[in-house]
Design a protein around this motif. Structure first.
Motif: not given
Ligand code: GDP
Length: 466
Positions: A4-9, A13-23, A206-211
């Motif tokens: 959960e930590y790695e996915l959220t982090r 990061q991705t959504n910082v780029a996305e929010i700026w793409n939007y604005f 998969a479990p290791r790769l997802k993390r």
């Protein structure tokens, strides 16, 4: 770290780029719609865009710092090495059966009638099927359009001990369970289609790769390329001298500008300025804390004029690139030994860059991005594509799961309920993506931040004991 930590982090990061793409896109539209006599408002918008861009760069820089100092960086490196070693050992085992004469084999013909990147992807697809069916990959490459002598004169053979299909009858896909030698068609003609084609990754990893990784399929494809592209000594020497001659130094941003036969048929034209905007953004992020670096770019293209144009227009950049290599990449001279050396060197250097700016509609850049994944624990975010999101030719649907509901803002929009699966077609890089809600069968736009990737998995042999 927890999953959960790695996915959220990574999501932040991705959504910082996305929010700026939007604005930035919305403000850009408003600015464009202003009539004359609005220069004050126009100036204000310009100021917001400049401030906002700097704010975004600061946030992205902080996210990088967070990764470096959160205490898990050593784990990430160790985990990446272990996973890669495991897969490489499995491939080595698969390719070197103790009894070649009786081994089950999968025959793959390199000569797909397309470019080098497309051919590499064809071989990777064959290799994935070989891995999934526990068949030794036999690569037929005599008369290769890029090098008549075949693959083995350029890269190390895919096997040390098992090179040909032998005397047994060869059958076309799917054959029978006891078929010893199976011949694989190109991915587009494959019938029936097995469940382990991209974008699926093996269930046991998969479990290791997802993390570990932001886009496991790209990592998975990268592992096959890592095995396949082990250079022969002459190729290694050529790559090393190529790097010396170009004065290779990092940090460097790899830029790939695909022109000639691609433009207007499979992709749109993008001016050099569009690529350079993203290069500049990358360097400004790197320099946000006041450090300054030499701004280098490695520029690869199939149009030599692009390199000359960039050198003229961007004297403040150190532009590494060889117009002669680009000249040889033109359609008329593309399938020659010199051109092959050129594309191998260009892809190698693009993959060794710190960041990629290119069009993912080109297999050249997608291959570079895939190889790049073998250089870092997770290089999923180290790119800016001017057009497509990452895809693998012939892939199964690319699904993302809605984590935030969406009420359509206009008739162009999709409705989303939390949990819906969306088959995504692309990202407009303006905050919105396009796709089809698999629950309602409705197609349209939706805010990119409201979904997360669904990592597809397939049950594959686990190569126990390897
Ligand atoms: P795509 O057509 O761009 O998707 O990629 P392919 O690799 O299938 O075919 C394009 C071919 O054009 C490459 O394999 C090269 O032979 C040539 N080419 C395209 N871009 C470059 C480049 O930047 N450098 C070099 N050396 N060759 C290129």
């Amino acid at each position: 770290p927890s999953l959960e930590y790695e996915l959220t982090r990574r999501r932040v990061q991705t959504n910082v780029a996305e929010i700026w793409n939007y604005f930035s896109s919305e403000l850009g539209k408003i600015r464009k719609s202003l009539g004359t006599g609005n220069s004050d408002l126009e100036e204000s918008i310009q100021q917001v865009l400049l401030q906002g861009a700097e704010h975004k760069r600061s946030l992205l820089s902080d996210m990088e710092q967070l990764r470096r100092v959160d205490g898990y960086e050593a784990w990430r490196h160790k985990e990446a090495t272990e996973l890669s070693d495991l897969v490489q050992r499995r491939l080595h085992h698969l390719q070197n059966p103790s009894d070649c004469a009786n081994a089950r084999k999968l025959v793959c013909k390199l000569n797909k009638g397309c470019g080098y990147g497309c051919q590499l992807h064809h071989v990777v697809y064959c290799f994935i099927v070989a891995y999934a069916t526990e068949r030794t990959l036999i690569l037929k490459s005599r008369g290769w359009r890029y090098h008549k002598g075949g693959w083995e004169e350029v890269f190390r053979p895919v096997s040390n001990s098992c090179h040909d299909a032998g005397t047994a009858n060869a059958y076309n896909w799917p054959g029978k369970p006891n078929t010893q030698v199976l011949v694989l068609p190109i991915i587009d003609s494959l019938m029936p289609r097995p469940p382990y084609l991209p974008l699926a990754v093996p269930e046991d990893l998969a479990p290791r790769l997802k993390r570990l990784h932001g886009d496991p399929i790209v990592w998975w494809v990268g592992q096959f390329l890592k095995y396949l592209l082990r250079p022969q000594t002459s190729t290694r020497d050529f790559l090393n001298s190529g790097m010396r001659n170009l004065g290779w130094q990092r940090p460097i941003v790899g830029v790939h500008v695909r022109r000639t036969d691609k433009v207007g048929t499979e992709a749109a034209f993008h001016g050099i300025e569009e690529y350079m905007t993203h290069v500049e953004d990358y360097y400004r992020t790197l320099e946000i804390n006041g450090t300054s670096v030499v701004r280098r770019i490695f520029l690869a293209s199939d149009d030599a004029r692009v390199i000359e144009e960039a050198r003229k227009k961007y004297p403040q950049y150190r532009i590494v690139g060889d117009p002669e290599v680009a000249r040889m990449a033109a359609v008329s001279t593309r399938y020659t030994d010199t051109a092959l050396n050129g594309i191998i060197l260009d892809i190698h250097l693009l993959s060794m860059s710190d960041y990629l700016v290119c069009t993912f509609s080109s297999q050249v850049c997608r291959v570079a991005y895939e190889i790049m994944q073998t250089m870092y624990p997770n290089a999923a975010d180290r790119f800016k594509s001017l057009d497509d999101i990452y895809y693998y030719g012939g892939q199964n649907p690319h699904n993302r799961r809605a984590v935030i509901a969406h009420k359509p803002r206009s008739h162009e929009d999709l409705q989303l309920k939390v949990g819906d699966l969306v088959s995504v077609a692309g990202n407009h890089w303006d905050g919105n993506s396009k796709g089809k809600n698999t629950r309602t069968n409705q197609g349209g736009l939706f805010p990119s931040f409201k979904v997360v990737d669904k990592v597809e998995t397939a049950k594959l042999p686990v190569y126990s004991g390897v």
